[in-house]
Design a protein around this motif. Structure first.
Motif, short mmCIF file in Angstrom:
data_model
loop_
_atom_site.label_atom_id
_atom_site.label_comp_id
_atom_site.label_asym_id
_atom_site.label_seq_id
_atom_site.Cartn_x
_atom_site.Cartn_y
_atom_site.Cartn_z
N ARG A 212 -23.69 52.59 47.30
CA ARG A 212 -24.71 52.31 48.31
C ARG A 212 -24.67 50.84 48.73
N SER A 213 -25.32 50.51 49.83
CA SER A 213 -25.42 49.13 50.29
C SER A 213 -26.74 48.53 49.82
N GLY A 214 -26.79 47.22 49.75
CA GLY A 214 -28.03 46.53 49.36
C GLY A 214 -27.72 45.26 48.58
N TYR A 215 -28.64 44.91 47.68
CA TYR A 215 -28.47 43.74 46.82
C TYR A 215 -28.42 44.18 45.36
N VAL A 216 -27.58 43.50 44.59
CA VAL A 216 -27.61 43.75 43.14
C VAL A 216 -28.89 43.11 42.59
N THR A 217 -29.79 43.94 42.06
CA THR A 217 -31.08 43.43 41.58
C THR A 217 -31.16 43.37 40.05
N GLU A 218 -30.38 44.23 39.37
CA GLU A 218 -30.40 44.24 37.90
C GLU A 218 -29.03 44.63 37.37
N MET A 219 -28.73 44.11 36.16
CA MET A 219 -27.54 44.55 35.45
C MET A 219 -27.95 44.80 34.00
N ASP A 220 -27.57 45.95 33.48
CA ASP A 220 -27.82 46.24 32.07
C ASP A 220 -26.62 45.72 31.29
N ALA A 221 -26.75 44.47 30.83
CA ALA A 221 -25.61 43.81 30.18
C ALA A 221 -25.19 44.54 28.90
N PHE A 222 -26.16 45.12 28.19
CA PHE A 222 -25.82 45.87 26.97
C PHE A 222 -24.92 47.06 27.33
N PRO B 275 -6.35 43.61 23.41
CA PRO B 275 -6.56 42.33 24.10
C PRO B 275 -6.56 42.44 25.62
N GLN B 276 -5.92 43.49 26.18
CA GLN B 276 -5.82 43.61 27.64
C GLN B 276 -7.03 44.30 28.26
N ALA B 277 -7.82 44.98 27.44
CA ALA B 277 -8.90 45.82 27.97
C ALA B 277 -10.13 45.01 28.35
N GLY B 278 -10.93 45.59 29.26
CA GLY B 278 -12.18 44.97 29.67
C GLY B 278 -12.42 45.20 31.15
N PHE B 279 -13.23 44.33 31.75
CA PHE B 279 -13.47 44.48 33.19
C PHE B 279 -13.74 43.11 33.80
N VAL B 280 -13.56 43.05 35.11
CA VAL B 280 -13.88 41.84 35.87
C VAL B 280 -14.89 42.24 36.95
N LEU B 281 -16.03 41.57 36.96
CA LEU B 281 -17.05 41.84 37.98
C LEU B 281 -16.69 41.13 39.28
N HIS B 282 -17.09 41.74 40.39
CA HIS B 282 -16.92 41.09 41.69
C HIS B 282 -18.28 40.72 42.28
N LYS B 283 -19.33 41.27 41.69
CA LYS B 283 -20.69 41.00 42.17
C LYS B 283 -21.60 40.70 40.96
N LYS B 284 -22.60 39.86 41.19
CA LYS B 284 -23.60 39.54 40.16
C LYS B 284 -24.99 39.71 40.78
N ILE B 285 -26.03 39.55 39.96
CA ILE B 285 -27.41 39.70 40.45
C ILE B 285 -27.66 38.74 41.62
N GLY B 286 -28.23 39.29 42.71
CA GLY B 286 -28.51 38.48 43.89
C GLY B 286 -27.47 38.64 44.99
N ASP B 287 -26.28 39.17 44.64
CA ASP B 287 -25.22 39.32 45.64
C ASP B 287 -25.46 40.55 46.51
N GLN B 288 -25.08 40.43 47.79
CA GLN B 288 -25.17 41.55 48.73
C GLN B 288 -23.91 42.41 48.56
N VAL B 289 -24.07 43.71 48.70
CA VAL B 289 -22.93 44.61 48.53
C VAL B 289 -23.00 45.71 49.59
N GLU B 290 -21.83 46.08 50.11
CA GLU B 290 -21.75 47.18 51.08
C GLU B 290 -21.29 48.45 50.36
N LYS B 291 -21.71 49.60 50.87
CA LYS B 291 -21.25 50.87 50.30
C LYS B 291 -19.72 50.93 50.39
N GLY B 292 -19.08 51.31 49.27
CA GLY B 292 -17.62 51.40 49.24
C GLY B 292 -16.94 50.09 48.84
N GLU B 293 -17.73 49.02 48.69
CA GLU B 293 -17.16 47.72 48.30
C GLU B 293 -16.91 47.71 46.79
#
Length: 448
Positions: free
Chosen positions: A347-357, A379-397
């Motif tokens: 969906r589109s909107g703003y990232v308002t919360e992240m459940d870090a746990f 050692p290679q596993a994990g993830f990289v975020l592209h958005k954080k709380i407060g960032d605007q996001v478009e559907k499909g981004e």
């Protein structure tokens, strides 16, 4: 310390009834347990009584002293200068030790850092270091001292000789549901830190969904207890309360966090990581008497990144401890995980919360963490975020990119990541990254 012996049942009863134990009583109990004269079931009873009734400030200090002296206390007097370490209570994406240790060492303050492995939703500094090919964290005490003398920094794991009582008690707390006791946590942290041979300590006590302490008030209590114990032992100790409502930085996972740390030392680090790093490093430089104030320490920390001396110190310590500095100089040469896939917003909107746990548990699912102490980590596993709380996001981004060698986990990991991120139509209030400073004079609002 008295050689008097005590009836263990009497000591358990005393704590069960909410009474305070004396220094001699606690010392005897810990010594007898370490010497196998007290069985696990009796120590479990004592831990549960302490968990339910609490330990006062003096008891917490007695417990720390007893665990500290159950092994050797390292003498670092051959290394000139005031030795300063930093301890974090842990969080998702917390790679600060990897960045601030070389910064502080390059500013002339010796940093003897003994770290732990990750368990549960947070990664451990040792796992991150070991993702660098060849890097060894297992050294004996003579080599520990030698590396520190030579490089002004050493990054290793806990040896058998350091606070062995803590190691045993921690394992017992883990299986008796007594981990979340503030005095027991404080005793565990401080016995290990004081045994390293430090002169001063900076603490990063985290609160929020991705932290060990979820509530701000519990984090504040823990910080006050830790600072009180440090000062009781004559070590200048300063703590900061920092927010872990979302992962720190953008990278979560062992090598991915090392790579982000290298970006930070090259001057390209995320703002949230660098703000907290420079504050903690600046405080360490101040406590090491290489700056006349924390503010001056922060300026020196920034300069060490700008002039490249911190990055050079990082390369030096990687090489000193057997690591391949080639991947530090050119991180893109590091092999990628078999599966690298994007998670796209529904969906589109703003990232308002992240459940870090929950996000930390996604990284475990991908192979970056361990559920049990003897699990292997990838050692290679994990993830990289592209958005954080407060960032605007478009559907499909793309909002995150997953890295794993367990392709069968991708479907559930993607769902877990989407479930952990809340997107709404309105822009959220910005998070305060650092809320308070705690020192021997109490707790103060931080408005840095």
């Amino acid at each position: 310390m008295s050689d008097q012996s005590y009836n263990i049942v009497t000591l358990i009863r005393k704590k069960r009834d909410g009474k305070a134990l004396t220094e001699d009583e606690i010392s005897y109990l810990i010594r007898a347990y370490t010497d196998d004269k007290v069985p696990d079931y009796q120590m479990s009873s004592f831990l549960m009584a302490s968990f339910l009734n609490g330990l006062n400030t003096e008891e917490a200090a007695y417990l720390t002293r007893s665990m500290l002296h159950s092994g050797i206390v390292v003498d670092l007097s051959e290394t000139p200068g005031l030795k300063v370490d930093k301890h974090s209570t842990g969080g998702v994406g917390d790679k600060l030790s990897l960045i601030l240790a070389p910064i502080v060492a390059s500013c002339g303050v010796p940093v003897p850092m003994i770290s732990g492995r990750g368990l549960g939703h947070t990664g451990g500094t040792l796992d991150k270091l070991e993702s660098i090919p060849g890097f060894t964290v297992d050294v004996d005490l003579e080599r520990y001292k030698e590396i520190l003398r030579k490089q002004n920094i050493v990054l290793v794991g806990q040896t058998e000789e350091i606070a062995p009582a803590d190691k045993r008690l921690y394992s017992l707390r883990d299986v008796t549901a007594t981990v979340e006791s503030i005095p027991l946590i404080a005793g565990s942290i401080m016995s290990k830190k004081l045994a390293e041979g430090i002169d001063a300590l900076v603490l990063d006590v985290k609160f929020g969904s991705g932290a060990f302490m979820k509530k701000h008030e519990d984090a504040a209590k823990l910080a006050k207890t830790l600072v009180g114990i440090g000062e009781e032992f004559g070590k200048q100790t300063i703590a900061y309360l920092t927010n872990m409502e979302q992962p720190l930085g953008y990278a979560v996972g062992n090598w991915l966090e090392v790579k982000e740390s290298i970006d930070c030392l090259n001057g390209n680090g995320p703002d949230d990581v660098m703000e907290i790093t420079h504050l903690l490093a600046g405080t360490m430089i101040y406590l090491g008497k290489k700056a006349s104030s924390v503010e001056e320490g922060i300026e020196k920390s920034k300069k060490a990144v700008e002039d490249g001396s911190a990055l050079q110190k990082w390369i030096d310590i990687v090489e000193e401890q057997g690591g391949d500095s080639g991947v530090v100089k050119d991180p893109d040469t590091y092999p990628k995980a078999d599966a690298v896939e994007d998670v796209k917003s529904d969906r589109s909107g703003y990232v308002t919360e992240m459940d870090a746990f929950a996000m930390g548990m996604v990284s475990v699912e991908l192979g970056a963490g361990r559920r049990a102490k003897d699990d292997d980590v990838d050692p290679q596993a994990g993830f990289v975020l592209h958005k954080k709380i407060g960032d605007q996001v478009e559907k499909g981004e793309t909002i995150a990119t997953l890295h794993t060698n367990k392709e069968e986990m991708l479907v559930s990991a993607k769902k877990g990541m989407l479930d952990a991120i809340t997107i709404k139509d309105h822009e959220p209030k910005s998070l305060r990254k650092i809320t308070h400073r705690v020192d021997k004079d109490g707790i103060h609002d931080y408005d840095g």
